[in-house]
Design a protein around this motif. Structure first.
Motif, PDB file in Angstrom:
ATOM      1  N   THR A 147       3.012   4.544   8.337  1.00  9.43           N
ATOM      2  CA  THR A 147       2.544   3.483   9.217  1.00  9.43           C
ATOM      3  C   THR A 147       1.178   3.365   9.797  1.00  9.43           C
TER       4      THR A 147
ATOM      5  N   ASP B  27      -0.199  -2.583  13.595  1.00  8.65           N
ATOM      6  CA  ASP B  27       1.218  -2.313  13.450  1.00  8.65           C
ATOM      7  C   ASP B  27       2.108  -2.413  12.244  1.00  8.65           C
ATOM      8  N   TRP B  28       1.311  -3.501  11.435  1.00 11.14           N
ATOM      9  CA  TRP B  28       1.943  -3.911  10.315  1.00 11.14           C
ATOM     10  C   TRP B  28       1.302  -3.200   8.890  1.00 11.14           C
ATOM     11  N   THR B  29       0.194  -2.395   8.973  1.00  9.52           N
ATOM     12  CA  THR B  29      -0.451  -1.997   7.888  1.00  9.52           C
ATOM     13  C   THR B  29       0.135  -0.714   7.397  1.00  9.52           C
TER      14      THR B  29
ATOM     15  N   ASN C 102      -3.464  -7.616   0.822  1.00  8.86           N
ATOM     16  CA  ASN C 102      -1.950  -7.247   0.232  1.00  8.86           C
ATOM     17  C   ASN C 102      -2.065  -7.207  -1.491  1.00  8.86           C
TER      18      ASN C 102
ATOM     19  N   SER D   9      -1.846  -4.555  17.731  1.00 11.18           N
ATOM     20  CA  SER D   9      -1.032  -5.864  17.899  1.00 11.18           C
ATOM     21  C   SER D   9      -1.926  -6.898  17.089  1.00 11.18           C
TER      22      SER D   9
ATOM     23  N   GLN E 265      -0.570 -10.334  11.824  1.00 10.67           N
ATOM     24  CA  GLN E 265      -0.554 -10.272  10.323  1.00 10.67           C
ATOM     25  C   GLN E 265      -0.918 -11.708   9.899  1.00 10.67           C
TER      26      GLN E 265
END
Length: 720
Positions: free
Chosen positions: A263, A291-293, A352, A412, A415
């Protein structure tokens, strides 16, 4: 070019004398101990080291030679050493193994090197595997719970590995089902940053006679990181069945699976400059992850072996191996400089992608001995064929938000919106090779090893819109080695080895350039003491890489649209250096592993190259098992020291040249283990005891990455 002439005597002689002096000191001490034992007429006791092996290895020549018999620098990381140091990944192994080193690209990738050149392939049970770009599909994170030991052959290794750099070959030796009775262990540990692991390794016979045996390994790790926001979850499964179909026929089938789910993964490193041109100084916990990587990856492996013993020392091995590396990447790359007051100035590049690298390999090897001129000689014949398919699919992004104040970065960052998936790269690599090697016993003391390989290599497909179609056929890779035993304890050796690397460059006639060739010359002294419990090696080496593509003035490739630059082959880089290794058991209960490496690597113009890797390494680790009242206690300690490394860069603000440098530093480790019973033990490991602050890399795309601070791990182990 002769080895003697190619060595830069002035650069190496000092190091060689230092290494030889240390080796002679170790030899003298060991021989003195032998003499004392003889004088006291005590009973001879066979001492078995926990840090080395006397097994026959195929990694260098395929001839099944011991470390002492092999005319190359070979090191082994045993399961006991891996357990003592709590080494959990392949990167941990490399950071502690003799003569090789690693630098981090980011939180999920590491790059390995030896003797000044990148290590771009590895092996599983002797089957060559090619790294994906930078190890981006989990290769460098391979979990050590899967393997019995790790073997490292330094120098050019083209006889068995085919294409690659003249650096080293890393062979991961799987655990096998070799126990007819129930045996194994269960281990659990807890460490800093809420890191918890649990591993079980169980082997047993599967029928009454034990002719069919099984082994299973399960490992799970979950924890945070010294980096803000970051964490990792790793799951490993492995199973293998060995069956003695007849007294002469062994069949083995198995499979493994590793799932890495990190994460807040980073892509690249931290910014190096402020917008006023001065250098940054971040906390080690600072991250560019969001947070999303995530840099998620899985590694699947299935294999089958058939081993048939004909008798009279002849054996046939057949292998089928499939390895699938997949990665699911959700990342963000930050570039630019940071304003000291506002924290602004960084530019985001979200990414991505999904990648898959699927390799099928087939190999056959026939080995045995034969008589000629009254002596017994060894011979191996082999063939290997592999095909690898690689595909990368990416998504375009929209609605990319600004970074804002990087001083307040808390992960934060929103994305972006991702578009439809499209193929960025779709490539196929085929490699075929046949090889042969023989060890000729000229006399009982003098052995000559001769070998060669003929290879075909071809890559086709498309890469980011550009067609790919190049390769080489009938590439000849020679091997030669001499070993002369001075007496029962010492032997001199020398070897000449090669490796090749195809290149996608064309000359002014439109022909593809011949592959880059790597040549390794080596000469050394190997010694052994205490019935092979202690080994020492002193090595001088010279590595040359030639046929590097260089721009051929204003010449272009005929017929290319648009006109493409034409290239010519030229002399490349040359590395000259010395290695010293002392490994094994000095006395009952005292194991030691010591290695020292120093080399200089320059291009044809005398300019230092590959300076982002340390050119001087010293690694020491030793354990001591007490006797008497403290016989349940084992203590250990080590230090890994490396010289400085640097990257020449350009300050983006001033435009001036700057050197990004990591000074020499040491990492100290300690271990203590207490045996509560013959089956149950507890262990404490402390890594980076002095809490050294250092860069695990500096200069990769002019960014930096910090190494791990002090880490403490407590574990409990139960064997049965």
């Amino acid at each position: 070019m002769s080895f003697t002439c190619s060595l830069r005597r002035n650069a190496v002689s000092g190091y060689a004398l230092l290494a030889l002096s240390a080796a002679i000191s170790a030899v003298s001490h060991a021989e003195t101990n032998d003499a004392r034992a003889s004088d006291k007429d005590i009973e001879e006791v066979l001492i078995t080291s926990r840090f080395t092996t006397n097994d026959q290895l195929d990694t260098a020549t395929g001839l099944g030679l011991t470390l002492y018999e092999t005319p190359q620098s070979v090191s082994v990381m045993t399961s006991e050493r891996i357990s003592d140091q709590n080494l959990r990944s392949l990167t941990d192994i490399v950071n502690n193994a003799a003569g090789i080193s690693s630098v981090s690209s980011d939180s999920s990738r590491d790059r390995f090197s030896a003797r000044g050149f990148a290590i771009d392939n590895y092996q599983i049970d002797g089957i060559p595997m090619t790294w994906s770009s930078g190890g981006d599909a989990g290769e460098t994170q391979s979990n050590t719970a899967l393997y019995e030991r790790v073997e490292v052959v330094r120098g050019a290794t083209g006889l068995l590995t085919g294409a690659g750099n003249p650096s080293a070959s890393i062979n991961l030796v799987r655990k096998h089902a070799d126990s007819k009775t129930l045996t194994g262990y269960v281990n659990a540990s807890a460490g800093r940053w809420n890191t918890y692991t649990a591993t079980a390794d169980v082997a047993t016979g599967l029928n009454r006679s034990g002719s069919v045996r099984g082994r299973a390994v399960v490992s799970y790790e979950d924890g945070d990181s010294f980096r803000d926001l970051a964490g990792d979850e790793t799951t490993v499964f492995y199973g293998v069945v060995d069956a003695d179909v007849t007294d002469n026929l062994l069949v083995r089938v198995g499979a493994s699976y590793q799932d890495n789910q990190p994460t807040a993964s980073t892509w690249g490193g931290l910014p190096t400059w402020y917008s006023d041109g001065s250098r940054t100084d971040w906390e080690r916990s600072k991250t560019i992850g969001a947070d999303w990587t995530a840099w998620a990856s899985t590694v699947q492996n299935q294999f089958a072996d058939v081993i048939y013993n004909f008798g009279s020392d002849w054996q046939l091995k057949l292998n089928v191996n499939r390895n699938v590396n997949e990665a699911d990447l959700m990342l963000i790359y930050l570039s630019g400089t940071v304003d000291r007051d506002t924290g602004e100035g960084l530019n985001p590049s979200p990414y991505n992608a999904e990648t898959e690298r699927d390799q099928m390999s087939y190999s056959a090897q026939l080995s045995g001995s034969y008589s000629l001129f009254g002596n017994q000689h060894d011979l191996t014949l082999g063939a290997i064929s592999s095909e690898q398919d690689f595909i990368s699919q990416t998504r375009a992004r929209t609605d990319v938000a600004p970074v804002g104040n990087f001083f307040e970065w808390d992960g934060s960052y929103p994305q972006p919106t991702w578009g439809e998936q499209s193929v960025a790269a779709d490539q196929n690599i085929k490699q075929e090779g046949v090889y042969a090697a023989t060890r000729l016993a000229v006399t009982d003391a003098f052995k000559v090893i001769l070998g060669g390989r003929i290879s075909n290599w071809q890559q086709t497909g498309v890469s980011y819109g550009s067609p790919v179609d190049y390769g080489n056929d009938d590439i000849v890779t020679p091997y030669a080695g001499l070993v002369y035993e001075l007496n029962d304890h010492h032997s001199l050796y020398t070897s000449y080895t090669e490796i090749f690397s195809p290149q996608n460059r064309q000359d002014r006639n439109g022909d593809f350039l011949d592959p880059i060739t790597g040549t390794n010359y080596e000469i050394g002294l190997k010694s052994r003491f205490f019935d092979d419990a202690l080994h020492t090696t002193v090595t001088l080496f010279n590595v040359v890489q030639d046929n590097l593509a260089q721009a051929d003035g204003d010449e272009v490739v005929p017929g290319s649209v648009p006109p493409a630059q034409a290239y010519r082959p030229a002399e490349g880089a040359e590395s000259t250096g010395v290695e010293l290794e002392v490994v094994g058991e000095i006395t009952d209960g005292w194991d030691v592993s010591f290695s020292y490496t120093k080399f200089d690597v320059e291009d044809a113009d005398g300019t230092a190259v590959n300076t982002n890797q340390p050119d001087e390494l010293l690694k020491l680790y030793t354990t001591y098992r007490f006797d008497g009242a403290l016989d349940k206690l084992t203590v250990a300690g080590g230090v890994n020291w490396q010289g400085s490394n640097y990257t020449n860069a350009t300050n983006p603000v001033s435009g001036n040249a700057e050197r990004l440098q990591q000074d020499a530093y040491s990492l100290v480790s300690l271990m203590a283990r207490y045996d509560i019973s013959s089956q149950l033990s507890v262990q404490l490991n402390v890594d980076n005891v002095l809490d050294e602050t250092y860069y695990s890399q500096i200069g990769f795309y002019s960014q930096l990455e910090y190494g791990e601070p002090r880490n403490i791990t407590a574990s409990v182990n139960y064997q049965f």
